[in-house]
Design a protein around this motif. Structure first.
Motif, PDB file in Angstrom:
ATOM      1  N   ILE A  64      29.863  28.161  31.801  1.00  0.00           N
ATOM      2  CA  ILE A  64      28.638  28.921  31.542  1.00  0.00           C
ATOM      3  C   ILE A  64      28.817  30.377  31.957  1.00  0.00           C
ATOM      4  O   ILE A  64      28.504  31.308  31.199  1.00  0.00           O
ATOM      5  N   PHE A  65      29.333  30.585  33.163  1.00  0.00           N
ATOM      6  CA  PHE A  65      29.530  31.944  33.662  1.00  0.00           C
ATOM      7  C   PHE A  65      30.551  32.704  32.825  1.00  0.00           C
ATOM      8  O   PHE A  65      30.488  33.932  32.721  1.00  0.00           O
ATOM      9  N   MET A  66      31.496  31.984  32.234  1.00  0.00           N
ATOM     10  CA  MET A  66      32.486  32.618  31.376  1.00  0.00           C
ATOM     11  C   MET A  66      31.831  33.208  30.126  1.00  0.00           C
ATOM     12  O   MET A  66      32.364  34.141  29.517  1.00  0.00           O
ATOM     13  N   CYS A  67      30.654  32.689  29.765  1.00  0.00           N
ATOM     14  CA  CYS A  67      29.956  33.153  28.561  1.00  0.00           C
ATOM     15  C   CYS A  67      28.848  34.162  28.857  1.00  0.00           C
ATOM     16  O   CYS A  67      28.301  34.764  27.931  1.00  0.00           O
ATOM     17  N   ILE A  68      28.505  34.325  30.136  1.00  0.00           N
ATOM     18  CA  ILE A  68      27.467  35.292  30.511  1.00  0.00           C
ATOM     19  C   ILE A  68      28.118  36.654  30.712  1.00  0.00           C
ATOM     20  O   ILE A  68      29.036  36.781  31.527  1.00  0.00           O
ATOM     21  N   PRO A  69      27.702  37.682  29.987  1.00  0.00           N
ATOM     22  CA  PRO A  69      28.294  39.021  30.187  1.00  0.00           C
ATOM     23  C   PRO A  69      28.217  39.421  31.665  1.00  0.00           C
ATOM     24  O   PRO A  69      27.156  39.333  32.286  1.00  0.00           O
ATOM     25  N   TYR A  70      29.339  39.841  32.215  1.00  0.00           N
ATOM     26  CA  TYR A  70      29.386  40.125  33.648  1.00  0.00           C
ATOM     27  C   TYR A  70      28.416  41.237  34.050  1.00  0.00           C
ATOM     28  O   TYR A  70      27.977  41.300  35.206  1.00  0.00           O
ATOM     29  N   THR A  71      28.050  42.117  33.114  1.00  0.00           N
ATOM     30  CA  THR A  71      27.095  43.179  33.433  1.00  0.00           C
ATOM     31  C   THR A  71      25.699  42.629  33.723  1.00  0.00           C
ATOM     32  O   THR A  71      24.893  43.300  34.379  1.00  0.00           O
ATOM     33  N   TRP A  72      25.413  41.413  33.256  1.00  0.00           N
ATOM     34  CA  TRP A  72      24.104  40.799  33.511  1.00  0.00           C
ATOM     35  C   TRP A  72      23.878  40.597  35.003  1.00  0.00           C
ATOM     36  O   TRP A  72      22.737  40.625  35.483  1.00  0.00           O
ATOM     37  N   TRP A  73      24.979  40.393  35.758  1.00  0.00           N
ATOM     38  CA  TRP A  73      24.847  40.113  37.177  1.00  0.00           C
ATOM     39  C   TRP A  73      24.285  41.301  37.948  1.00  0.00           C
ATOM     40  O   TRP A  73      23.797  41.129  39.074  1.00  0.00           O
TER      41      TRP A  73
END
Length: 371
Positions: free
Chosen positions: A63-72
């Motif tokens: 799941i985290f691999m698909c979430i754009p890291y900038t979202w964090w």
């Protein structure tokens, strides 16, 4: 940054991660089956629990691999506040194990808030340092607010007490600050204050002082404080070059405490020998190399600092664990990432790797664009 700009993840990093988790399950079964029969009437008890954690962790990683890291960036304040709240609550409502309050017990599962505080600190520092830019070199406006938050988290973790996690958080913070461009003079002056504090913390409790004396002279008290390290060294020595074979460890048979958790590297050394441990360290090297490469290839300062912080978190834990098991460093009680038994640690490492893999997807796209 839209989903259309994502490329392929770093498949070598992904493969190495899954391999380490699978290898860990095999070694956990080998190291824990005997004690599991005595305590739980089933040789599968610990490996089945770890298998559930592995499935959860791998799912979270994907799941985290698909979430754009900038979202964090948006989630950082909430995650940091939740981490601080759980670190406070565990001091009052946590389960006391051997004089330490580090865990919440939910449905028979131990959850360690300090593990997830590592990732929240990485996200917080990567976000703040990247936003401050050149202002990070200003002590009052740049460095001091960061030190205040990190210091609070370190204090809460130390109250549990968990000196090993404090060391990890310290090295994470130091790495992100150096990479982020902090004025090294400020760090030097801070070190003059922090080093005496760390020395005091290391010797203020008898069990920590015993770990240091064990490290300096591992044969001084073989039936007490030195027992665990001596049994670990026996295991590594018994393994020799090629090992006794999978399942052939003698030290795991109630001689070596924590054989499937903190000291699983000793069981690996006994059963697979120097060759097996060398190959495992080579796999860890590939993991760290691909993670570091992913971080430095990111042309976004937040992604770079985030990736570097994650890699440092896993790297320093590998060093402290293997160093303690082999007698090269004082024992810290930290698990071997992705391999040792422990749900909180495994899920954290896999979730963090998922973020690294997402960063690599954007790096992959940029390389394709340049080509």
């Amino acid at each position: 940054m839209s989903s259309k700009t994502r490329g392929r993840p770093d498949f070598l990093l992904l493969f190495v991660t899954v391999f380490l988790v699978g290898f860990g399950l095999i070694m956990i079964f080998s190291a824990s089956s005997s004690i599991a029969i005595i305590k739980h009437n089933s040789p599968w008890h610990y490996v089945m629990k770890q298998g559930v954690f592995a499935l959860i962790g791998l799912f979270v990683m994907l799941i985290f691999m698909c979430i754009p890291y900038t979202w964090w960036k948006k989630a950082t304040p909430v995650l940091l506040i939740l981490s601080i709240i759980t670190l406070v609550l565990v001091l009052f409502a946590g389960n006391d194990i051997n004089g330490a309050r580090r865990w919440f017990v939910l449905g028979g599962i131990n959850l360690q808030p300090a593990e997830f505080a590592k990732l929240s600190i990485i996200l917080y520092m990567a976000n703040l340092v990247s936003r401050k830019g050149e202002n990070i070199r200003n002590f009052r406006r740049g460095l001091l607010p960061i030190l205040a938050v990190v210091g609070l988290v370190l204090l809460l973790v130390m109250k549990q007490p968990d000196f090993g996690t404090v060391l990890i958080l310290f090295f994470i913070a130091l790495t992100i600050l150096v990479v982020g461009g902090v004025d090294l003079r400020h760090l030097f002056l801070l070190s003059l204050i922090l080093i005496p504090i760390f020395v005091y913390l290391a010797v203020s409790q008898s069990y920590r002082l015993q770990r240091i004396t064990t490290f300096l002279n591992p044969m001084s008290n073989p039936q007490s404080s030195d027992y665990q390290l001596i049994q670990s060294l026996y295991a590594l020595g018994h393994g020799g070059l090629s090992g006794t074979g999978l399942g052939g460890s003698i030290q795991k048979l109630f001689y070596l405490p924590e054989a499937h958790t903190d000291f699983i590297f000793a069981v690996i050394g006994e059963e697979l020998g120097f060759i097996g441990t060398s190959l495992l360290m080579f796999v860890f090297f590939i993991f760290i190399w691909r993670g570091y490469t992913t971080a430095i290839r990111c042309d976004d300062s937040f992604g770079l600092l985030l990736g570097v912080g994650i890699v440092m978190m896993i790297f320093i834990q590998i060093v402290l664990n293997i160093g303690g098991v082999t007698g090269c460093l004082p024992i810290t009680g930290l698990p071997l990432p992705l391999v040792s038994y422990g749900g909180s640690s495994l899920i954290l490492c896999l979730a963090s790797t998922g973020i690294l893999l997402n960063i690599s997807r954007y790096n992959s796209y940029r390389r394709q664009e340049k080509d």
